[in-house]
Design a protein around this motif. Structure first.
Motif, PDB file in Angstrom:
ATOM      1  N   THR A 165       0.933  -1.229   0.051  1.00  0.00           N
ATOM      2  CA  THR A 165      -0.527  -0.190  -0.223  1.00  0.00           C
ATOM      3  C   THR A 165       1.302   1.233   0.074  1.00  0.00           C
ATOM      4  O   THR A 165       1.826   0.784   0.093  1.00  0.00           O
ATOM      5  CB  THR A 165      -1.274   0.041   1.132  1.00  0.00           C
ATOM      6  OG1 THR A 165      -0.061  -0.104   2.138  1.00  0.00           O
ATOM      7  CG2 THR A 165      -1.789  -1.602   1.598  1.00  0.00           C
ATOM      8  N   ASP A 166       0.075   2.287  -0.424  1.00  0.00           N
ATOM      9  CA  ASP A 166       0.811   3.336  -0.605  1.00  0.00           C
ATOM     10  C   ASP A 166       1.856   4.314   1.418  1.00  0.00           C
ATOM     11  O   ASP A 166       2.476   4.913   1.206  1.00  0.00           O
ATOM     12  CB  ASP A 166       0.603   5.034  -1.333  1.00  0.00           C
ATOM     13  CG  ASP A 166       0.122   4.818  -2.546  1.00  0.00           C
ATOM     14  OD1 ASP A 166       0.898   3.807  -3.137  1.00  0.00           O
ATOM     15  OD2 ASP A 166      -1.120   5.557  -3.017  1.00  0.00           O
ATOM     16  N   GLU A 167       1.013   3.934   1.724  1.00  0.00           N
ATOM     17  CA  GLU A 167       0.521   3.792   3.439  1.00  0.00           C
ATOM     18  C   GLU A 167       2.273   2.505   3.935  1.00  0.00           C
ATOM     19  O   GLU A 167       2.737   3.517   4.792  1.00  0.00           O
ATOM     20  CB  GLU A 167      -0.143   3.784   4.676  1.00  0.00           C
ATOM     21  CG  GLU A 167      -1.003   4.007   4.465  1.00  0.00           C
ATOM     22  CD  GLU A 167      -2.144   4.429   2.961  1.00  0.00           C
ATOM     23  OE1 GLU A 167      -2.731   5.380   2.552  1.00  0.00           O
ATOM     24  OE2 GLU A 167      -2.436   3.342   2.379  1.00  0.00           O
ATOM     25  N   GLN A 168       2.465   1.968   3.004  1.00  0.00           N
ATOM     26  CA  GLN A 168       3.240   1.036   3.181  1.00  0.00           C
ATOM     27  C   GLN A 168       5.244   1.431   3.243  1.00  0.00           C
ATOM     28  O   GLN A 168       5.969   1.161   3.393  1.00  0.00           O
ATOM     29  CB  GLN A 168       3.027  -0.426   3.241  1.00  0.00           C
ATOM     30  CG  GLN A 168       1.792  -1.204   3.749  1.00  0.00           C
ATOM     31  CD  GLN A 168       1.931  -2.561   3.898  1.00  0.00           C
ATOM     32  OE1 GLN A 168       1.922  -2.571   2.410  1.00  0.00           O
ATOM     33  NE2 GLN A 168       2.102  -3.166   4.203  1.00  0.00           N
ATOM     34  N   LEU A 169       5.093   2.218   2.119  1.00  0.00           N
ATOM     35  CA  LEU A 169       6.114   3.072   0.868  1.00  0.00           C
ATOM     36  C   LEU A 169       7.344   2.891   2.402  1.00  0.00           C
ATOM     37  O   LEU A 169       8.311   3.379   1.332  1.00  0.00           O
ATOM     38  CB  LEU A 169       5.709   3.987  -0.310  1.00  0.00           C
ATOM     39  CG  LEU A 169       4.442   3.406  -0.367  1.00  0.00           C
ATOM     40  CD1 LEU A 169       4.734   4.537  -2.216  1.00  0.00           C
ATOM     41  CD2 LEU A 169       5.993   1.988  -1.765  1.00  0.00           C
ATOM     42  N   SER A 170       6.775   4.390   3.570  1.00  0.00           N
ATOM     43  CA  SER A 170       8.352   4.471   4.083  1.00  0.00           C
ATOM     44  C   SER A 170       8.197   3.634   5.427  1.00  0.00           C
ATOM     45  O   SER A 170       8.863   3.959   5.908  1.00  0.00           O
ATOM     46  CB  SER A 170       7.519   6.394   4.493  1.00  0.00           C
ATOM     47  OG  SER A 170       5.955   5.471   5.002  1.00  0.00           O
ATOM     48  N   ALA A 171       8.091   2.635   5.590  1.00  0.00           N
ATOM     49  CA  ALA A 171       8.047   1.440   6.361  1.00  0.00           C
ATOM     50  C   ALA A 171       9.680   1.154   6.365  1.00  0.00           C
ATOM     51  O   ALA A 171      10.301   0.796   5.695  1.00  0.00           O
ATOM     52  CB  ALA A 171       6.861   0.449   6.419  1.00  0.00           C
ATOM     53  N   PRO A 172       9.975   0.743   7.471  1.00  0.00           N
ATOM     54  CA  PRO A 172      11.448   0.197   7.928  1.00  0.00           C
ATOM     55  C   PRO A 172      11.316  -1.099   6.984  1.00  0.00           C
ATOM     56  O   PRO A 172      10.507  -1.984   7.178  1.00  0.00           O
ATOM     57  CB  PRO A 172      11.742   0.109   8.588  1.00  0.00           C
ATOM     58  CG  PRO A 172      11.186   0.179   9.791  1.00  0.00           C
ATOM     59  CD  PRO A 172       9.658   0.533   8.814  1.00  0.00           C
ATOM     60  N   THR A 173      12.852  -1.931   6.066  1.00  0.00           N
ATOM     61  CA  THR A 173      12.906  -2.759   5.771  1.00  0.00           C
ATOM     62  C   THR A 173      13.989  -3.444   6.948  1.00  0.00           C
ATOM     63  O   THR A 173      14.997  -2.651   7.105  1.00  0.00           O
ATOM     64  CB  THR A 173      12.831  -2.976   4.513  1.00  0.00           C
ATOM     65  OG1 THR A 173      14.171  -2.429   4.231  1.00  0.00           O
ATOM     66  CG2 THR A 173      11.928  -1.981   4.076  1.00  0.00           C
ATOM     67  N   PRO A 174      14.804  -4.910   6.645  1.00  0.00           N
ATOM     68  CA  PRO A 174      15.724  -5.661   6.907  1.00  0.00           C
ATOM     69  C   PRO A 174      16.977  -4.936   6.361  1.00  0.00           C
ATOM     70  O   PRO A 174      18.160  -5.397   6.760  1.00  0.00           O
ATOM     71  CB  PRO A 174      15.554  -7.048   6.106  1.00  0.00           C
ATOM     72  CG  PRO A 174      14.429  -7.135   6.467  1.00  0.00           C
ATOM     73  CD  PRO A 174      13.685  -6.155   5.815  1.00  0.00           C
ATOM     74  N   CYS A 175      16.662  -4.381   5.271  1.00  0.00           N
ATOM     75  CA  CYS A 175      17.880  -3.487   4.681  1.00  0.00           C
ATOM     76  C   CYS A 175      18.330  -2.260   5.128  1.00  0.00           C
ATOM     77  O   CYS A 175      17.711  -0.928   4.923  1.00  0.00           O
ATOM     78  CB  CYS A 175      17.370  -3.059   3.293  1.00  0.00           C
ATOM     79  SG  CYS A 175      17.116  -5.207   2.515  1.00  0.00           S
ATOM     80  N   PRO A 176      19.538  -2.397   5.463  1.00  0.00           N
ATOM     81  CA  PRO A 176      19.669  -0.666   6.294  1.00  0.00           C
ATOM     82  C   PRO A 176      19.959  -0.086   5.024  1.00  0.00           C
ATOM     83  O   PRO A 176      20.075   0.492   4.930  1.00  0.00           O
ATOM     84  CB  PRO A 176      21.223  -0.791   7.834  1.00  0.00           C
ATOM     85  CG  PRO A 176      21.301  -2.651   7.513  1.00  0.00           C
ATOM     86  CD  PRO A 176      20.346  -3.218   6.113  1.00  0.00           C
ATOM     87  N   GLU A 177      18.794   2.088   5.789  1.00  0.00           N
ATOM     88  CA  GLU A 177      19.085   2.715   5.506  1.00  0.00           C
ATOM     89  C   GLU A 177      18.063   2.331   4.033  1.00  0.00           C
ATOM     90  O   GLU A 177      17.675   3.130   2.926  1.00  0.00           O
ATOM     91  CB  GLU A 177      20.516   3.032   4.740  1.00  0.00           C
ATOM     92  CG  GLU A 177      21.753   2.702   5.518  1.00  0.00           C
ATOM     93  CD  GLU A 177      21.409   3.732   6.169  1.00  0.00           C
ATOM     94  OE1 GLU A 177      21.205   4.786   6.260  1.00  0.00           O
ATOM     95  OE2 GLU A 177      22.352   3.259   7.736  1.00  0.00           O
ATOM     96  N   MET A 178      17.183   1.374   4.201  1.00  0.00           N
ATOM     97  CA  MET A 178      16.348   1.293   2.984  1.00  0.00           C
ATOM     98  C   MET A 178      14.845   1.365   3.625  1.00  0.00           C
ATOM     99  O   MET A 178      14.624   0.209   3.974  1.00  0.00           O
ATOM    100  CB  MET A 178      16.309   0.077   2.023  1.00  0.00           C
ATOM    101  CG  MET A 178      17.599   0.344   0.959  1.00  0.00           C
ATOM    102  SD  MET A 178      17.379  -1.091  -0.186  1.00  0.00           S
ATOM    103  CE  MET A 178      19.032  -0.829  -0.943  1.00  0.00           C
ATOM    104  N   ALA A 179      13.875   2.311   3.203  1.00  0.00           N
ATOM    105  CA  ALA A 179      12.437   1.635   3.629  1.00  0.00           C
ATOM    106  C   ALA A 179      12.488   0.755   2.153  1.00  0.00           C
ATOM    107  O   ALA A 179      12.798   0.876   1.444  1.00  0.00           O
ATOM    108  CB  ALA A 179      11.541   3.045   4.204  1.00  0.00           C
ATOM    109  N   VAL A 180      10.542   0.649   2.753  1.00  0.00           N
ATOM    110  CA  VAL A 180      10.203   0.260   2.208  1.00  0.00           C
ATOM    111  C   VAL A 180      10.241   0.647  -0.340  1.00  0.00           C
ATOM    112  O   VAL A 180      10.669   0.011  -0.646  1.00  0.00           O
ATOM    113  CB  VAL A 180       8.031  -0.246   1.613  1.00  0.00           C
ATOM    114  CG1 VAL A 180       7.326  -0.877   0.728  1.00  0.00           C
ATOM    115  CG2 VAL A 180       8.538  -1.027   3.217  1.00  0.00           C
ATOM    116  N   ARG A 181      10.055   2.023  -0.291  1.00  0.00           N
ATOM    117  CA  ARG A 181       9.675   2.776  -1.411  1.00  0.00           C
ATOM    118  C   ARG A 181      11.207   2.260  -2.384  1.00  0.00           C
ATOM    119  O   ARG A 181      11.805   2.075  -3.570  1.00  0.00           O
ATOM    120  CB  ARG A 181       9.724   4.227  -0.849  1.00  0.00           C
ATOM    121  CG  ARG A 181      10.417   4.680  -0.488  1.00  0.00           C
ATOM    122  CD  ARG A 181      10.407   6.478  -0.418  1.00  0.00           C
ATOM    123  NE  ARG A 181      10.415   6.874  -1.628  1.00  0.00           N
ATOM    124  CZ  ARG A 181       8.796   7.496  -2.203  1.00  0.00           C
ATOM    125  NH1 ARG A 181       7.991   7.391  -1.367  1.00  0.00           N
ATOM    126  NH2 ARG A 181       8.308   7.709  -3.295  1.00  0.00           N
TER     127      ARG A 181
END
Length: 197
Positions: free
Chosen positions: A23-39
């Motif tokens: 979802t568009d709301e998830q694009l700024s969520a953190p990921t297991p990749c350091p320094e990377m959000a979902v987007r």
């Protein structure tokens, strides 16, 4: 292993389905990749799909010469149409036997076609896991792709090669753990990663 090739299309379809569910709301969520959000992760998936598509074609140039660590990737407004299209192209071009032979280039590194294919598979398997756990989506990778990813990562770990800093140190995972968890651990990620923990 006498035949180093597999069909990438089942795994590219898994990645496309995961991306479609974001979802568009998830694009700024953190990921297991350091320094990377979902987007940023989606942008990385788009960039690597283009790079490995062109590597399979031996169409070497800016898309295959760019070091993936040189910039933090992002998505543009048309990513929802562009990513599935490029993933489909990626799966199609690696069906050609010639893609797996000779030399090619990806990420600015010259490598045999069979190695480039294995790297592409590994990227698709592990980054799909990153995307799934970052967004709470269920993830079942293509079994052949998962096996190739695990074997590639196991060989790299056994050789003491951590991909020039691309992967972190191996995270120990029990031998009896599911194959996906073992591959994730070999990639330098904690299979128990949870958002916000």
């Amino acid at each position: 292993m006498t035949d180093p090739t597999i069909d990438l299309r089942p795994q590219t379809r898994v990645v496309a389905r995961l991306a479609e569910a974001v979802t568009d709301e998830q694009l700024s969520a953190p990921t297991p990749c350091p320094e990377m959000a979902v987007r940023n992760l989606l942008g990385h998936l788009l960039g690597l799909s283009v790079a490995f598509r062109d590597a399979a074609r031996k169409d070497l140039g800016p898309t295959t010469d760019t070091d993936p660590g040189s910039v933090v990737p992002d998505i543009g407004p048309g990513w929802r149409e562009e990513l599935p299209k490029v993933l489909d192209e990626l799966g199609q071009v690696w069906r050609a036997p010639d893609a797996w032979t000779g030399m090619t280039r990806a990420g600015g590194v010259d490598l045999p076609g069979a190695v480039a294919g294995a790297v592409a598979v590994d990227e698709l398997v592990i980054h799909a896991w990153d995307l799934a756990v970052a967004t709470g989506l269920p993830y079942t990778p293509d079994p052949a792709a998962l096996q190739m990813s695990h074997d590639f990562l196991r060989a790299a770990a056994d050789a003491g090669d951590r991909g020039g800093g691309i992967f972190g140190p191996v995270v120990p995972v029990p031998d009896e753990a599911p194959l996906l968890d073992r591959a994730v651990g070999l990639s330098g990620r904690d299979p128990g990663w949870k958002q916000g923990v």
